[in-house]
Design a protein around this motif. Sequence first.
Motif, PDB file in Angstrom:
ATOM      1  N   ALA A  81       0.823  -1.212   0.000  1.00 56.09           N
ATOM      2  CA  ALA A  81       0.000   0.000   0.000  1.00 56.09           C
ATOM      3  C   ALA A  81       0.858   1.264   0.000  1.00 56.09           C
ATOM      4  N   GLN A  82       1.968   1.224   0.738  1.00 52.37           N
ATOM      5  CA  GLN A  82       2.848   2.391   0.825  1.00 52.37           C
ATOM      6  C   GLN A  82       3.939   2.385  -0.255  1.00 52.37           C
ATOM      7  N   GLU A  83       4.000   1.285  -1.016  1.00 49.33           N
ATOM      8  CA  GLU A  83       4.971   1.124  -2.106  1.00 49.33           C
ATOM      9  C   GLU A  83       6.395   1.363  -1.636  1.00 49.33           C
ATOM     10  N   LYS A  84       6.748   0.718  -0.498  1.00 52.07           N
ATOM     11  CA  LYS A  84       8.103   0.881   0.023  1.00 52.07           C
ATOM     12  C   LYS A  84       8.508  -0.309   0.876  1.00 52.07           C
ATOM     13  N   VAL A  85       9.821  -0.420   1.069  1.00 55.63           N
ATOM     14  CA  VAL A  85      10.379  -1.433   1.953  1.00 55.63           C
ATOM     15  C   VAL A  85       9.957  -1.107   3.382  1.00 55.63           C
ATOM     16  N   ILE A  86       9.621  -2.153   4.119  1.00 49.30           N
ATOM     17  CA  ILE A  86       9.297  -1.966   5.531  1.00 49.30           C
ATOM     18  C   ILE A  86      10.149  -2.924   6.362  1.00 49.30           C
ATOM     19  N   VAL A  87      10.813  -2.351   7.369  1.00 52.75           N
ATOM     20  CA  VAL A  87      11.571  -3.119   8.352  1.00 52.75           C
ATOM     21  C   VAL A  87      10.878  -2.927   9.693  1.00 52.75           C
ATOM     22  N   VAL A  88      10.572  -4.028  10.345  1.00 52.22           N
ATOM     23  CA  VAL A  88       9.913  -3.963  11.647  1.00 52.22           C
ATOM     24  C   VAL A  88      10.817  -4.653  12.673  1.00 52.22           C
ATOM     25  N   PRO A  89      11.438  -3.870  13.565  1.00 55.58           N
ATOM     26  CA  PRO A  89      12.326  -4.459  14.574  1.00 55.58           C
ATOM     27  C   PRO A  89      11.614  -5.365  15.568  1.00 55.58           C
ATOM     28  N   ASP A  90      10.337  -5.050  15.874  1.00 56.31           N
ATOM     29  CA  ASP A  90       9.546  -5.849  16.806  1.00 56.31           C
ATOM     30  C   ASP A  90       8.119  -5.925  16.263  1.00 56.31           C
ATOM     31  N   VAL A  91       7.790  -7.059  15.647  1.00 55.54           N
ATOM     32  CA  VAL A  91       6.481  -7.187  15.008  1.00 55.54           C
ATOM     33  C   VAL A  91       5.330  -7.104  16.008  1.00 55.54           C
ATOM     34  N   HIS A  92       5.600  -7.361  17.265  1.00 51.62           N
ATOM     35  CA  HIS A  92       4.546  -7.311  18.280  1.00 51.62           C
ATOM     36  C   HIS A  92       4.108  -5.874  18.568  1.00 51.62           C
ATOM     37  N   LYS A  93       4.899  -4.915  18.096  1.00 50.80           N
ATOM     38  CA  LYS A  93       4.563  -3.495  18.264  1.00 50.80           C
ATOM     39  C   LYS A  93       4.036  -2.879  16.971  1.00 50.80           C
ATOM     40  N   PHE A  94       3.907  -3.683  15.910  1.00 47.32           N
ATOM     41  CA  PHE A  94       3.422  -3.186  14.617  1.00 47.32           C
ATOM     42  C   PHE A  94       1.896  -3.277  14.606  1.00 47.32           C
ATOM     43  N   PRO A  95       1.202  -2.141  14.471  1.00 49.20           N
ATOM     44  CA  PRO A  95      -0.265  -2.176  14.471  1.00 49.20           C
ATOM     45  C   PRO A  95      -0.810  -3.058  13.343  1.00 49.20           C
ATOM     46  N   GLY A  96      -1.646  -3.999  13.701  1.00 49.73           N
ATOM     47  CA  GLY A  96      -2.261  -4.862  12.696  1.00 49.73           C
ATOM     48  C   GLY A  96      -1.378  -5.984  12.198  1.00 49.73           C
ATOM     49  N   HIS A  97      -0.279  -6.273  12.902  1.00 53.17           N
ATOM     50  CA  HIS A  97       0.604  -7.362  12.468  1.00 53.17           C
ATOM     51  C   HIS A  97      -0.190  -8.661  12.344  1.00 53.17           C
ATOM     52  N   VAL A  98       0.027  -9.363  11.237  1.00 55.54           N
ATOM     53  CA  VAL A  98      -0.621 -10.659  11.006  1.00 55.54           C
ATOM     54  C   VAL A  98       0.380 -11.734  11.425  1.00 55.54           C
ATOM     55  N   ALA A  99       0.100 -12.437  12.483  1.00 51.57           N
ATOM     56  CA  ALA A  99       1.030 -13.425  13.039  1.00 51.57           C
ATOM     57  C   ALA A  99       0.783 -14.791  12.412  1.00 51.57           C
ATOM     58  N   CYS A 100       1.586 -15.139  11.418  1.00 54.66           N
ATOM     59  CA  CYS A 100       1.507 -16.475  10.819  1.00 54.66           C
ATOM     60  C   CYS A 100       2.342 -17.466  11.631  1.00 54.66           C
ATOM     61  N   ASP A 101       3.440 -17.000  12.229  1.00 50.65           N
ATOM     62  CA  ASP A 101       4.305 -17.839  13.056  1.00 50.65           C
ATOM     63  C   ASP A 101       4.618 -17.053  14.328  1.00 50.65           C
ATOM     64  N   GLU A 102       4.149 -17.541  15.456  1.00 54.68           N
ATOM     65  CA  GLU A 102       4.336 -16.834  16.721  1.00 54.68           C
ATOM     66  C   GLU A 102       5.801 -16.700  17.125  1.00 54.68           C
ATOM     67  N   ALA A 103       6.693 -17.471  16.500  1.00 54.36           N
ATOM     68  CA  ALA A 103       8.123 -17.373  16.810  1.00 54.36           C
ATOM     69  C   ALA A 103       8.781 -16.152  16.149  1.00 54.36           C
ATOM     70  N   SER A 104       8.118 -15.549  15.182  1.00 55.76           N
ATOM     71  CA  SER A 104       8.702 -14.388  14.487  1.00 55.76           C
ATOM     72  C   SER A 104       8.661 -13.157  15.388  1.00 55.76           C
ATOM     73  N   ASN A 105       9.786 -12.441  15.427  1.00 54.09           N
ATOM     74  CA  ASN A 105       9.880 -11.216  16.222  1.00 54.09           C
ATOM     75  C   ASN A 105      10.227  -9.982  15.392  1.00 54.09           C
ATOM     76  N   SER A 106      10.882 -10.173  14.256  1.00 59.81           N
ATOM     77  CA  SER A 106      11.189  -9.040  13.378  1.00 59.81           C
ATOM     78  C   SER A 106      10.935  -9.449  11.941  1.00 59.81           C
ATOM     79  N   GLU A 107      10.785  -8.432  11.067  1.00 63.03           N
ATOM     80  CA  GLU A 107      10.371  -8.722   9.690  1.00 63.03           C
ATOM     81  C   GLU A 107      10.927  -7.678   8.736  1.00 63.03           C
ATOM     82  N   LEU A 108      11.224  -8.140   7.526  1.00 63.83           N
ATOM     83  CA  LEU A 108      11.646  -7.280   6.417  1.00 63.83           C
ATOM     84  C   LEU A 108      10.790  -7.644   5.217  1.00 63.83           C
TER      85      LEU A 108
END
Length: 155
Positions: A81-108
């Motif tokens: 939607a924002q047409e850009k790279v997103i780095v999330v240091p802590d996915v648990h603090k990302f509003p609306g994070h979709v948790a496919c694997d509860e072991a994930s903590n960060s995302e690119l």
Amino acid sequence: MSKAELYRKLEDEARVRAAGERNPIANAANFSALMFHFLPDINWAGFYFRKGRWLVLGPFMGKPACTRLQVGLGVCGTAVAQEKVIVVPDVHKFPGHVACDEASNSELVVPLHRFGTIVGVIDLDSPVLARFDEEDIKGVEALARYWVTASDDWS
């Protein structure tokens, strides 16, 4: 080995695997496996492809994943939607994070641009907080650009 060297080796191997192969799914499958095995502290590596207002699961390595993600929601959908790279240091603090694997903590998430349109994303998850940095962004963006040029448009 530095991260920059690691990503150069990863891209070299991706080029070898994609040589002579134009199928986007075959190339995405090999790229996913290469990222999963080359990059340390990764628990999921794969592709989502855009189909209208949805991102549909493509080839990946890791635990089973969410099959469809809505554009504009979660990390992948927000990147599109924002047409850009997103780095999330802590996915648990990302509003609306979709948790496919509860072991994930960060995302690119790196969008795949073809002829000015986002056709999908490369998504990497890590169990390590703040796993991804500028070197990861540069490396995965290079892989994304190469996947686009190495693969025919199937839409």
